[in-house]
Enzyme design. Structure first.
Site, PDB file in Angstrom:
ATOM      1  N   THR A 151     -59.736 -65.209 -32.340  1.00 33.42           N
ATOM      2  CA  THR A 151     -60.503 -65.103 -33.590  1.00 33.42           C
ATOM      3  C   THR A 151     -61.971 -64.776 -33.360  1.00 33.42           C
ATOM      4  O   THR A 151     -62.592 -64.073 -34.154  1.00 33.42           O
ATOM      5  CB  THR A 151     -60.389 -66.438 -34.366  1.00 33.42           C
ATOM      6  OG1 THR A 151     -59.018 -66.666 -34.640  1.00 33.42           O
ATOM      7  CG2 THR A 151     -61.140 -66.387 -35.679  1.00 33.42           C
ATOM      8  N   SER A 167     -53.892 -65.024 -29.402  1.00 27.72           N
ATOM      9  CA  SER A 167     -53.349 -65.805 -28.283  1.00 27.72           C
ATOM     10  C   SER A 167     -51.876 -66.164 -28.447  1.00 27.72           C
ATOM     11  O   SER A 167     -51.236 -66.612 -27.506  1.00 27.72           O
ATOM     12  CB  SER A 167     -54.191 -67.048 -28.009  1.00 27.72           C
ATOM     13  OG  SER A 167     -53.983 -68.026 -28.985  1.00 27.72           O
ATOM     14  N   SER A 168     -51.308 -65.947 -29.658  1.00 24.35           N
ATOM     15  CA  SER A 168     -49.858 -66.144 -29.797  1.00 24.35           C
ATOM     16  C   SER A 168     -49.114 -65.133 -28.929  1.00 24.35           C
ATOM     17  O   SER A 168     -47.947 -65.335 -28.594  1.00 24.35           O
ATOM     18  CB  SER A 168     -49.428 -65.946 -31.248  1.00 24.35           C
ATOM     19  OG  SER A 168     -50.143 -66.827 -32.052  1.00 24.35           O
ATOM     20  N   CYS A 173     -45.957 -88.755 -28.318  1.00 27.83           N
ATOM     21  CA  CYS A 173     -47.265 -89.237 -28.785  1.00 27.83           C
ATOM     22  C   CYS A 173     -48.358 -88.400 -28.131  1.00 27.83           C
ATOM     23  O   CYS A 173     -48.207 -87.914 -27.018  1.00 27.83           O
ATOM     24  CB  CYS A 173     -47.481 -90.694 -28.393  1.00 27.83           C
ATOM     25  SG  CYS A 173     -46.259 -91.807 -29.096  1.00 27.83           S
TER      26      CYS A 173
HETATM   27  N1  ASP Z   1     -54.660 -66.848 -33.967  1.00 28.49           N
HETATM   28  C1  ASP Z   1     -55.885 -67.005 -33.232  1.00 28.49           C
HETATM   29  C2  ASP Z   1     -55.578 -66.954 -31.745  1.00 28.49           C
HETATM   30  O1  ASP Z   1     -55.150 -67.912 -31.198  1.00 28.49           O
HETATM   31  C3  ASP Z   1     -56.566 -68.263 -33.583  1.00 28.49           C
HETATM   32  C4  ASP Z   1     -57.874 -68.484 -32.859  1.00 28.49           C
HETATM   33  O2  ASP Z   1     -58.367 -67.680 -32.131  1.00 28.49           O
HETATM   34  O3  ASP Z   1     -58.464 -69.547 -33.040  1.00 28.49           O
HETATM   35  O4  ASP Z   1     -55.756 -65.952 -31.137  1.00 28.49           O
END
Ligand code: ASP
Length: 347
Positions: A16, A61-62, A278
């Site tokens: 992001t 990053s997904s 947990c």
């Molecule tokens: N979807 C974004 C990612 O992980 C979220 C982020 O960067 O915070 O690349």
């Protein structure tokens, strides 16, 4: 030497922090690193010399997993002698996985590797990107930086990466590390609370271990889960190791069908590691009847490992060692500060 201008390499993988809004639907998409540079002129005022390595294309990053972990580790490996520290810009969603993986793959690490990102892009008015980036750079370039490990910096705290989890999808303090205190807190000054222990890096030779074995899987228990569901994961021929996420201090239902499935797969030479669902605390097999039986079946206790650390540690150990006994021995030992253990930093 202290007080010399430090050299830092920023490795931009995406996330992001460098995203823009797509015109058609307003959703965020990864964008060129030049956006970060143009939105962040303060970079020149930081008093350290900064160079960049930009991954192309930048990724949400997904879409980051073992191949990109290897690419990041190798980028650090190739540049290790040229820089005093590294800042890895990365999406927050899977940052704890990447950070955990890097902590294992960067053997004998003696320099700071600070991962950061943002919940809002750097060109948005309320962005958290600037503070995160400035402070990550200040830690990585600090004249006497006592951090010689992989950390995740977000919203005034640097955590040990392999102790960290993403705990919030919206707020700026997106990460936490319930089983280990922050390494650094940023306030008026940078407060270095937990320098990396000397036995983690002294007299060690830095080396990238680029081989990971991804034949690992995960079974998280839930009330109503059947033995067939568990068996489908455990008996799959591609799974060399399975992380079982149990309740509380490591407990599973006493139903014999579960134990039989677990025993069968251990007899087939698989490794089963028990960690808790947990976010804080530790597995203590034998505290209750519901976990004593796991111990006698040969399930390994994962102590207070996060899921992210357990998974990447298994991939790393299976990738590095052919011998099952060595993998088992090291899984339950502390090798990078990732778990509490009687002995610190075993190899
Ligand atoms: N979807 C974004 C990612 O992980 C979220 C982020 O960067 O915070 O690349």
């Amino acid at each position: 030497m202290a007080n010399q201008r430090k050299n830092v390499l920023i490795i931009y993988t995406g996330g992001t922090i460098g995203m823009i809004k797509r015109e058609q639907d307003g959703s965020y998409i990864p964008f060129d690193f030049n956006l970060i540079k143009s939105e962040f002129p303060e970079l020149d005022k930081l008093g350290c010399s900064v160079e960049f390595e930009n991954f192309d294309p930048p990724l949400d990053s997904s879409n980051i997993g073992p191949p990109i972990w290897i690419k990041i580790a190798n980028t650090i490996g190739v540049n290790y002698d040229k820089y005093d520290g590294f800042v890895v810009l990365h999406g927050s969603d899977t940052m704890a996985y990447t950070g955990s993986a890097l902590s294992f793959m960067l053997e004998g690490l003696g320099k700071p590797v600070i991962m950061t990102g943002a919940q809002l892009p750097i060109n948005e008015i309320r962005t958290d990107a600037k503070e995160n980036l400035v402070t990550a750079l200040q830690i990585a370039s600090h004249p006497d930086c006592p951090i010689r490990e992989v950390g995740i910096y977000f919203e005034y705290k640097l955590y040990r990466a392999n102790r960290t989890q993403k705990v919030h999808a919206d707020v700026f303090s997106a990460f936490n590390s319930l089983n280990f205190p922050p390494l650094v807190e940023a306030g008026v000054h940078l407060y270095f609370r937990h320098p990396t222990p000397v036995d983690a890096w002294q007299d060690k030779v830095f080396k990238v271990q680029p081989k990971l074995d991804t034949r690992v899987a995960h079974a998280r228990f839930f009330p109503g889960m059947t033995a067939e569901t568990l068996d489908a994961v455990l008996s799959h021929p591609n799974h060399r190791g399975v992380i079982v996420q149990s309740y509380g201090a490591g407990n599973l239902p006493t139903d014999k069908a579960f134990i039989e499935s677990i025993k069968r797969s251990i007899d087939q030479g698989k490794i089963i590691l028990n960690i808790t669902q947990c976010m804080g605390g530790s597995v203590e097999m034998g505290r209750y009847e519901t976990s004593a039986m796991l111990l006698s079946a040969g399930v390994l206790p994962g102590a207070d490992l996060t899921f992210e650390a357990a998974l990447t540690k298994m991939m790393y150990l299976f990738g590095k060692y052919d011998d099952l006994e060595t993998v088992k021995r090291l899984l339950v030992r502390n090798i990078r500060g990732e778990m509490k253990a009687e002995r610190a930093y075993t190899d």
